[in-house]
Design a protein around this motif. Structure first.
Motif: not given
Ligand SMILES: [Zn+2]
Ligand SMILES: [Zn+2]
Length: 425
Positions: A320-336
């Motif tokens: 079960r992917n928590n999409l709210t959490l996945a979006k936060l992680f995505t933003q941080n990876m984007k900045s990298l």
């Protein structure tokens, strides 16, 4: 009238006062938020610097685990190295939690929220770290240590949880049953892969151990006296091959024969196989289990061999992917500099015991690319990637993004509430 004038002017004064007060509080709120925003950015910049500074030691540890592959429940060296690192960095460590010798829990901070970072470190038979769990382990400890600054700033606690035997025994499933994850607010684990993906699609999975018991006889002189347990197994595999044409999309049935007899001149009296049955949803997995079992039962009837079977106790649940959490992680990876996808339909399906954890706690299990798409996980090429420069880059980015996501979670109770809300929906 005068009264009205007086009243209205008083109201005006009060209204003006109210307006000024609301502006005062609003601007104070704004500057508080602005201050927090700056603090968050500063913490994230510190985290990036810290992981860069620790990259050498994390790489060394990752390569050490990679060149000392240990199978599930035998990961003693990896457990010792990882816990030593965490202990040296102010984590309090409990080895052997849940009565599993190679599990561990390392904690830093106090109270809620409790954010968990999961570490896997088991290898595969013959192939070694062909699933890259050395990178999972080192990104988890790196991310955990780098996230300490966020705990010091905002409070709460972090747990790096060592979960053994993901590949063949579902360590997290056992740990979940024994309460290892009951006090967590959020859980994260990053897996190396062949694309950057914030979410993961998995299959529910269960194992099956099968044996046929026949009767030994001279294979040439008196074959009519024998009951061939190997033929029963081969017939079962043929029946499963026929069944496979008519099962739903991503479902999988696969296995190996672990005993096919002892000598060519003896009718095999015993055969054994290990199977895995996977499906896109739990009800269909139950349906498929029955169909697979019928293949073995049919072969037993056909050959006269006696069937013995046992379904595995550990059933891998869907992720079960928590999409709210996945979006936060995505933003941080984007900045990298990494562009994370959300669900990649091209990506191959597997199963993970992180699925079971995700049923209990809001979780993510993103993939970080360390190899090109043409390479498959569980291959010698992927084992090489897990010790390559791309692997180290994956480790470093994963550790940074984990710790940066911890910052986001701790800095904003609203975000945590949203994650929780999505989970209980
Ligand atoms: Zn694997
Ligand atoms: Zn894996």
């Amino acid at each position: 009238m005068c009264i009205f004038v007086a009243l209205s002017s008083r109201l005006e004064i009060l209204a003006t006062l109210g307006y000024n007060l609301s502006m005062y509080f609003r601007s104070r709120d704004y500057s508080r938020r602005e201050g927090e925003g700056l603090a968050i950015e500063k913490l994230k910049a510190q985290i990036i610097d810290e992981i860069n500074a620790r990259c050498g030691e994390l790489t060394e540890l990752s390569l050490k685990i990679h060149s000392n592959p240990e199978l599930g429940f035998q990961e003693h060296k990896a457990q010792a190295w990882l816990t030593r690192y965490l202990e040296a960095n102010d984590f309090s460590v409990e080895p052997g939690i849940c009565k599993l010798a190679t599990a561990f829990k390392a904690s830093y901070g106090k109270g809620r929220p409790v954010i968990a970072i999961l570490a896997e470190y088991d290898a595969l038979p013959d192939l070694g770290h062909a699933c890259g769990h050395n990178l999972i382990a080192c990104s988890a400890i790196g991310g955990g240590v780098a996230a300490k600054s966020a705990i010091d700033r905002f409070g709460g606690s972090i747990q790096v949880i060592g979960t053994p035997a993901e590949e063949l025994h579902g360590g997290k499933i056992i740990m979940a049953e024994r309460g290892a994850f009951s006090d967590l607010d959020v859980a994260m684990m990053i897996h190396p892969g062949v694309c950057d993906s914030a979410t993961t699609q998995t299959l529910a999975c269960v194992s099956l151990e099968v044996e046929f018991w026949g009767k030994a006889a001279h294979a040439a002189a008196r074959p009519e006296d024998g009951i061939n347990a190997l033929e029963a197994m081969l017939l079962s595999f043929t029946a499963i091959n026929s069944l496979r044409q008519h099962i739903k999309g991503k479902s999988r049935i696969h296995g190996i024969i672990t005993d096919g007899g002892k000598a060519a001149n003896i009718v095999p009296a015993h055969s054994a196989a290990s199977m895995l049955v996977r499906a896109e949803d739990e009800p269909y997995l139950d349906e498929l289990k029955q169909k697979v079992l019928n293949c073995f039962k049919g072969a037993a009837t056909a050959t006269g061999a006696r069937l013995k079977y046992r379904w595995g106790d550990e059933r891998y649940a869907l992720m079960r992917n928590n999409l709210t959490l996945a979006k936060l992680f995505t933003q941080n990876m984007k900045s990298l500099g990494r562009r994370m996808q959300i669900h990649d339909p091209e990506e191959a399906f597997g199963s993970t015991d992180m699925g079971n954890l995700s049923q209990l706690v809001p979780s993510i299990h993103p993939f970080v690319a360390i190899a090109p798409r043409k390479i498959t996980v569980h291959s010698p090429q992927f084992a090489a990637a897990a010790a390559s420069e791309a692997g180290i880059r994956g480790l470093s980015d994963a550790a940074k993004a984990i710790a940066m996501t911890v910052v986001d979670l701790l800095a904003s109770p609203e975000v945590l509430a949203k994650i929780r809300q999505e989970f209980i929906k």
